[in-house]
Design an enzyme around this catalytic site. Sequence first.
Site, PDB file in Angstrom:
ATOM      1  N   GLU A 226      46.963 -17.984  -5.774  1.00 59.35           N
ATOM      2  CA  GLU A 226      46.412 -18.861  -5.054  1.00 59.35           C
ATOM      3  C   GLU A 226      46.877 -20.101  -4.700  1.00 59.35           C
ATOM      4  O   GLU A 226      47.643 -20.646  -5.940  1.00 59.35           O
ATOM      5  CB  GLU A 226      45.044 -19.221  -6.033  1.00 59.35           C
ATOM      6  CG  GLU A 226      44.126 -20.037  -5.350  1.00 59.35           C
ATOM      7  CD  GLU A 226      42.652 -19.945  -6.275  1.00 59.35           C
ATOM      8  OE1 GLU A 226      42.580 -18.915  -6.716  1.00 59.35           O
ATOM      9  OE2 GLU A 226      42.043 -20.946  -6.532  1.00 59.35           O
TER      10      GLU A 226
ATOM     11  N   ASP B 197      28.497 -24.875  -9.746  1.00 61.77           N
ATOM     12  CA  ASP B 197      28.754 -23.837 -10.087  1.00 61.77           C
ATOM     13  C   ASP B 197      27.586 -22.608  -9.400  1.00 61.77           C
ATOM     14  O   ASP B 197      26.649 -23.393  -9.192  1.00 61.77           O
ATOM     15  CB  ASP B 197      28.617 -23.381 -11.587  1.00 61.77           C
ATOM     16  CG  ASP B 197      30.026 -23.965 -11.975  1.00 61.77           C
ATOM     17  OD1 ASP B 197      31.153 -24.009 -11.383  1.00 61.77           O
ATOM     18  OD2 ASP B 197      29.881 -24.483 -13.338  1.00 61.77           O
TER      19      ASP B 197
ATOM     20  N   TYR C  19      30.813 -30.506  -6.895  1.00 62.90           N
ATOM     21  CA  TYR C  19      31.579 -29.506  -7.674  1.00 62.90           C
ATOM     22  C   TYR C  19      30.629 -28.772  -8.210  1.00 62.90           C
ATOM     23  O   TYR C  19      30.021 -29.142  -9.418  1.00 62.90           O
ATOM     24  CB  TYR C  19      32.613 -29.780  -8.624  1.00 62.90           C
ATOM     25  CG  TYR C  19      33.673 -29.256  -9.015  1.00 62.90           C
ATOM     26  CD1 TYR C  19      33.762 -27.781  -8.867  1.00 62.90           C
ATOM     27  CD2 TYR C  19      34.496 -29.574  -9.830  1.00 62.90           C
ATOM     28  CE1 TYR C  19      34.532 -27.126  -9.447  1.00 62.90           C
ATOM     29  CE2 TYR C  19      35.746 -28.895 -10.141  1.00 62.90           C
ATOM     30  CZ  TYR C  19      35.606 -27.681 -10.146  1.00 62.90           C
ATOM     31  OH  TYR C  19      36.704 -26.866 -10.703  1.00 62.90           O
TER      32      TYR C  19
ATOM     33  N   ARG D 226      47.197 -20.395  -9.473  1.00 60.71           N
ATOM     34  CA  ARG D 226      46.913 -19.062 -10.569  1.00 60.71           C
ATOM     35  C   ARG D 226      47.048 -17.737  -9.726  1.00 60.71           C
ATOM     36  O   ARG D 226      47.022 -17.813  -8.487  1.00 60.71           O
ATOM     37  CB  ARG D 226      45.422 -19.357 -11.074  1.00 60.71           C
ATOM     38  CG  ARG D 226      44.452 -19.354 -10.001  1.00 60.71           C
ATOM     39  CD  ARG D 226      42.772 -19.732 -10.530  1.00 60.71           C
ATOM     40  NE  ARG D 226      41.924 -20.000  -9.499  1.00 60.71           N
ATOM     41  CZ  ARG D 226      40.812 -20.306  -9.749  1.00 60.71           C
ATOM     42  NH1 ARG D 226      40.375 -20.596 -11.053  1.00 60.71           N
ATOM     43  NH2 ARG D 226      39.738 -20.498  -8.811  1.00 60.71           N
TER      44      ARG D 226
ATOM     45  N   ARG E  74      38.400 -25.273 -28.365  1.00 56.00           N
ATOM     46  CA  ARG E  74      37.691 -25.001 -29.489  1.00 56.00           C
ATOM     47  C   ARG E  74      38.833 -24.743 -30.893  1.00 56.00           C
ATOM     48  O   ARG E  74      39.998 -24.380 -30.632  1.00 56.00           O
ATOM     49  CB  ARG E  74      37.401 -23.375 -29.092  1.00 56.00           C
ATOM     50  CG  ARG E  74      36.517 -23.151 -28.091  1.00 56.00           C
ATOM     51  CD  ARG E  74      35.461 -22.037 -28.070  1.00 56.00           C
ATOM     52  NE  ARG E  74      34.785 -22.022 -27.042  1.00 56.00           N
ATOM     53  CZ  ARG E  74      34.924 -21.226 -25.773  1.00 56.00           C
ATOM     54  NH1 ARG E  74      35.969 -20.474 -25.780  1.00 56.00           N
ATOM     55  NH2 ARG E  74      34.261 -21.111 -24.853  1.00 56.00           N
TER      56      ARG E  74
HETATM   57  N1  UDP Z   1      42.723 -27.055 -15.327  1.00 54.23           N
HETATM   58  C1  UDP Z   1      44.017 -27.248 -15.770  1.00 54.23           C
HETATM   59  N2  UDP Z   1      44.504 -26.044 -16.251  1.00 54.23           N
HETATM   60  C2  UDP Z   1      44.277 -24.935 -16.462  1.00 54.23           C
HETATM   61  C3  UDP Z   1      42.920 -24.662 -16.075  1.00 54.23           C
HETATM   62  C4  UDP Z   1      42.192 -25.720 -15.602  1.00 54.23           C
HETATM   63  O1  UDP Z   1      44.637 -28.454 -15.888  1.00 54.23           O
HETATM   64  O2  UDP Z   1      44.755 -24.115 -16.940  1.00 54.23           O
HETATM   65  C5  UDP Z   1      41.632 -28.119 -14.901  1.00 54.23           C
HETATM   66  C6  UDP Z   1      42.040 -28.099 -13.407  1.00 54.23           C
HETATM   67  O3  UDP Z   1      41.964 -29.824 -13.168  1.00 54.23           O
HETATM   68  C7  UDP Z   1      40.577 -27.591 -13.032  1.00 54.23           C
HETATM   69  C8  UDP Z   1      39.721 -28.218 -13.921  1.00 54.23           C
HETATM   70  O4  UDP Z   1      40.671 -28.092 -15.239  1.00 54.23           O
HETATM   71  O5  UDP Z   1      40.284 -28.189 -11.617  1.00 54.23           O
HETATM   72  C9  UDP Z   1      38.473 -27.073 -14.253  1.00 54.23           C
HETATM   73  O6  UDP Z   1      38.958 -25.833 -14.238  1.00 54.23           O
HETATM   74  P1  UDP Z   1      38.116 -24.708 -13.921  1.00 54.23           P
HETATM   75  O7  UDP Z   1      38.639 -23.639 -14.251  1.00 54.23           O
HETATM   76  O8  UDP Z   1      36.593 -24.939 -14.169  1.00 54.23           O
HETATM   77  O9  UDP Z   1      38.333 -24.667 -12.338  1.00 54.23           O
HETATM   78  P2  UDP Z   1      37.725 -23.620 -11.252  1.00 54.23           P
HETATM   79  O10 UDP Z   1      37.763 -22.215 -11.672  1.00 54.23           O
HETATM   80  O11 UDP Z   1      36.447 -24.191 -10.701  1.00 54.23           O
HETATM   81  O12 UDP Z   1      38.660 -23.709 -10.156  1.00 54.23           O
END
Ligand code: UDP
Length: 386
Positions: A302, A352, A350, A281, A178
């Site tokens: 995680e 949601d 994948y 994370r 953004r």
């Molecule tokens: N991703 C990344 N850095 C971040 C957050 C996400 O590289 O800080 C990438 C990572 O490959 C992830 C994808 O973006 O699988 C999608 O992120 P999302 O947050 O949608 O993943 P989820 O919450 O489904 O694990």
Amino acid sequence: MANRFLIVGAGFSGCVLAQQLVSALDCTIEIWDERNHLGGNCHTQRDEDTNIMTHQYGPHIFNTDKKYIWDYVNSFVEFRPYVHRVKAKSGNTIFSMPVNLHTINQFFNKNFTPNEARAFLETKADKTIKDPQNFEEQALSFIGRELYEAFFYGYTKKQWGCEPKELPASFLKRIPVRFNYDDNYHTNIFTGIPVDGYTAVMEKMIDNPAIQIILNKKFTPNSDSIGFDHVFYTGPIDAFFNYQFGRLGYRTVTFEKSIAVGDFQGSSQMNYCEEKIPFTRITEHKHFTPWENHEKTICFTEFSKETGTDDLPYYPKRLAADKELLVQYRMLAEAQNGVTFLGRLATYRYMDMHHVIDEAMDMAKQFSNSISKKTKLPIFPNIEFY
Ligand code: UDP
């Protein structure tokens, strides 16, 4: 006589399908799940020590652009507004994620306006990539190498266990970039979290005398189908066929749980983007219910790894080899009689929560139409598979 259906799996797919089928058809339904709780990977429960509602299999925030889905989930329980604001640590600095004007200005030490930031990133973007074919190309063609390496390369490699070049561009498209200060992680119109957690939503959905839930019950294909008019299977498609062609690739995640007093990180989610940090994370669950007060706090750190034979499958990798296997399993599935395959694991995608719910609602409609018109029963939802 009423139809007798078996639904394998008590996640959103199974519960929505059951709820919709009993309202459309004269039927009784058994839902089996091999785990000891409802809710699949969306399962939430209050932690015994802190009383905080915890997302047992990782963070889930409900989002959708479709009013009928929002109205549907809200018809069972109360949802409260929640805006997911994610922070990302890269180097020694904490940034705002998804990449927004604040992230760009902080990262490049600038005071750009939206237009200036857009023009600046244009100079960073790799213009030689016209049609991005994978995750890395998608990132480089849009945000350039510096932001890609700071926020995406390490995180993605840790999460998926492979080079981002091997992954589909669509995984990155999940996250916006953004040129304003909007730091809401999601872009959907409707967003919120159920006050009593997700398991409570599903409990309400299946609260019907025609639906019986049986937990701790593993399904064995074919032999367990006897006595049912139809089986809806929401488990892994390769498991249904006893992995006869090999296993589809999934990443699994594990959590280290820790309890502290007060506020650990000031946010529900902090991503650790560098490859050298072993986890992806940390989620701090009390921030998912900002309307509650808790003295203590519980965090889940995680870790991501390849799915072993005894691990729960989380994220379908969908690498080229997986897609070849999927074709083979799909052909076997198409040849089955009396079985419908539905949801994240049975279609190996994948997804949601709102996608899962939408597909289950649609499947119930298709299935009841086929019953009333006496046409061929659907084997899969109407989807693009590969
Ligand atoms: N991703 C990344 N850095 C971040 C957050 C996400 O590289 O800080 C990438 C990572 O490959 C992830 C994808 O973006 O699988 C999608 O992120 P999302 O947050 O949608 O993943 P989820 O919450 O489904 O694990």
